[in-house]
Each structure stands twice: as C-alpha cells, then as structure tokens.
Design a protein around this motif. Structure first.
Motif, mmCIF file in Angstrom:
data_model
loop_
_atom_site.group_PDB
_atom_site.id
_atom_site.type_symbol
_atom_site.label_atom_id
_atom_site.label_comp_id
_atom_site.label_asym_id
_atom_site.label_seq_id
_atom_site.Cartn_x
_atom_site.Cartn_y
_atom_site.Cartn_z
ATOM 1 N N TYR A 5 4.183 9.662 57.988
ATOM 2 C CA TYR A 5 5.443 10.245 57.728
ATOM 3 C C TYR A 5 5.558 12.058 58.757
ATOM 4 O O TYR A 5 4.576 12.701 59.353
ATOM 5 C CB TYR A 5 5.332 10.910 56.148
ATOM 6 N N HIS A 6 7.780 12.016 58.077
ATOM 7 C CA HIS A 6 7.106 13.328 58.920
ATOM 8 C C HIS A 6 7.280 14.777 58.502
ATOM 9 O O HIS A 6 6.958 14.519 56.978
ATOM 10 C CB HIS A 6 8.948 13.214 59.651
ATOM 11 N N SER A 7 6.810 16.023 58.047
ATOM 12 C CA SER A 7 6.648 17.124 57.841
ATOM 13 C C SER A 7 7.076 18.219 58.796
ATOM 14 O O SER A 7 7.689 17.853 59.812
ATOM 15 C CB SER A 7 5.636 17.800 57.718
ATOM 16 N N SER A 8 6.962 19.221 57.487
ATOM 17 C CA SER A 8 7.713 20.510 58.337
ATOM 18 C C SER A 8 6.568 21.316 59.894
ATOM 19 O O SER A 8 7.308 22.058 60.685
ATOM 20 C CB SER A 8 7.781 21.802 57.974
ATOM 21 N N SER A 9 5.843 20.445 60.022
ATOM 22 C CA SER A 9 4.450 20.657 61.234
ATOM 23 C C SER A 9 4.695 19.505 61.685
ATOM 24 O O SER A 9 3.866 19.605 62.762
ATOM 25 C CB SER A 9 3.433 20.124 60.860
ATOM 26 N N GLY A 10 5.500 18.574 61.833
ATOM 27 C CA GLY A 10 6.024 17.591 62.776
ATOM 28 C C GLY A 10 5.628 15.857 62.434
ATOM 29 O O GLY A 10 5.252 16.064 60.840
ATOM 30 N N MET A 11 4.723 15.074 63.130
ATOM 31 C CA MET A 11 4.217 13.551 62.230
ATOM 32 C C MET A 11 2.583 14.223 62.100
ATOM 33 O O MET A 11 1.503 14.615 62.546
ATOM 34 C CB MET A 11 4.607 13.207 63.661
ATOM 35 N N GLU A 12 2.721 13.341 60.554
ATOM 36 C CA GLU A 12 1.087 13.927 60.028
ATOM 37 C C GLU A 12 1.334 12.680 59.387
ATOM 38 O O GLU A 12 2.257 11.258 59.503
ATOM 39 C CB GLU A 12 1.300 14.616 58.717
#
Length: 118
Positions: free
Chosen positions: A65-72
């Motif tokens: 999933y995408h987060s504010s940190s990138g792909m996690e």
C-alpha cells in the motif's frame, strides 16, 4: 429482500473492498508469486491468484500500500479457507485467507491502513 431472511455475517471483523498488489508463497517455499486483494479485514482477506490453491494450505503473504513514506507492506502467515474459480476464468482463482500469524507490529500497521482507507 426480507431482512429476517438475510444471512448473518460469519466474519468476526468487517471487510473493506480494496484492490492491493499482493505477493504470496507456499509455506516452506522461498519463491513469491503475485496476485491482488479483493477485500481485507483484521481476520483475513480475499485474494485473486493465478493458480488453484487448496483449503488448509498455509501461505506467507504480503500486500502493498502507499503511505506518506512511500510503498509499504504488511506481512502475515495465513491459511486458505476457501477457493473458487473466478467467474469462467481458467487461470484465476479467488482464495479466502484467514490470518494465523499477524505479528503485533504488522497488526498495528494493518489497523492504520484499514483506518486510513475506510
């Protein structure tokens, strides 16, 4: 539909319809294969995969999933509880998975994802 005749929900946790890229491997295998989620919830998920799996098989699974940190990703050990051929496709199956090991840190990330996407 008559509300008194509706089937009761058997799941312990609600599911969120969501298509996320997924990787899985059969327990004991180092090779990951790809699929995608159909829906997810704290108790498990429904995925589409390009092969027929068997009820009772254990899979290492991770979905992205995408987060504010990138792909996690969230990683867990799951057990196949049901397999259906997807519509009339010969090469795609829907597999219901039940989490059997979702470590505390992964559960925390998972709950955060569910909250953000619901």
């Amino acid at each position: 539909m008559n509300p008194s005749r509706a089937k009761p929900e058997k799941r312990g946790h609600p599911r969120l319809s969501l298509r996320l890229p997924t990787e899985y491997s059969l327990e004991g295998s180092p090779d990951f294969r790809t699929g995608h989620t159909v829906d997810i919830g704290e108790g498990g998920l429904l995925i589409h995969v390009p092969e027929e799996l068997s009820a009772g098989q254990r899979l290492r699974i991770r979905f992205f999933y995408h987060s504010s940190s990138g792909m996690e990703s969230v990683q867990a050990l799951a057990e196949v509880s049901r397999v259906d051929r997807f519509e009339k496709s010969v090469k795609e199956y829907r597999c219901a998975l039940r989490f059997i090991d979702l470590p505390a840190g992964e559960l925390k990330k998972f709950r955060k994802v569910l909250k953000a996407l619901s």
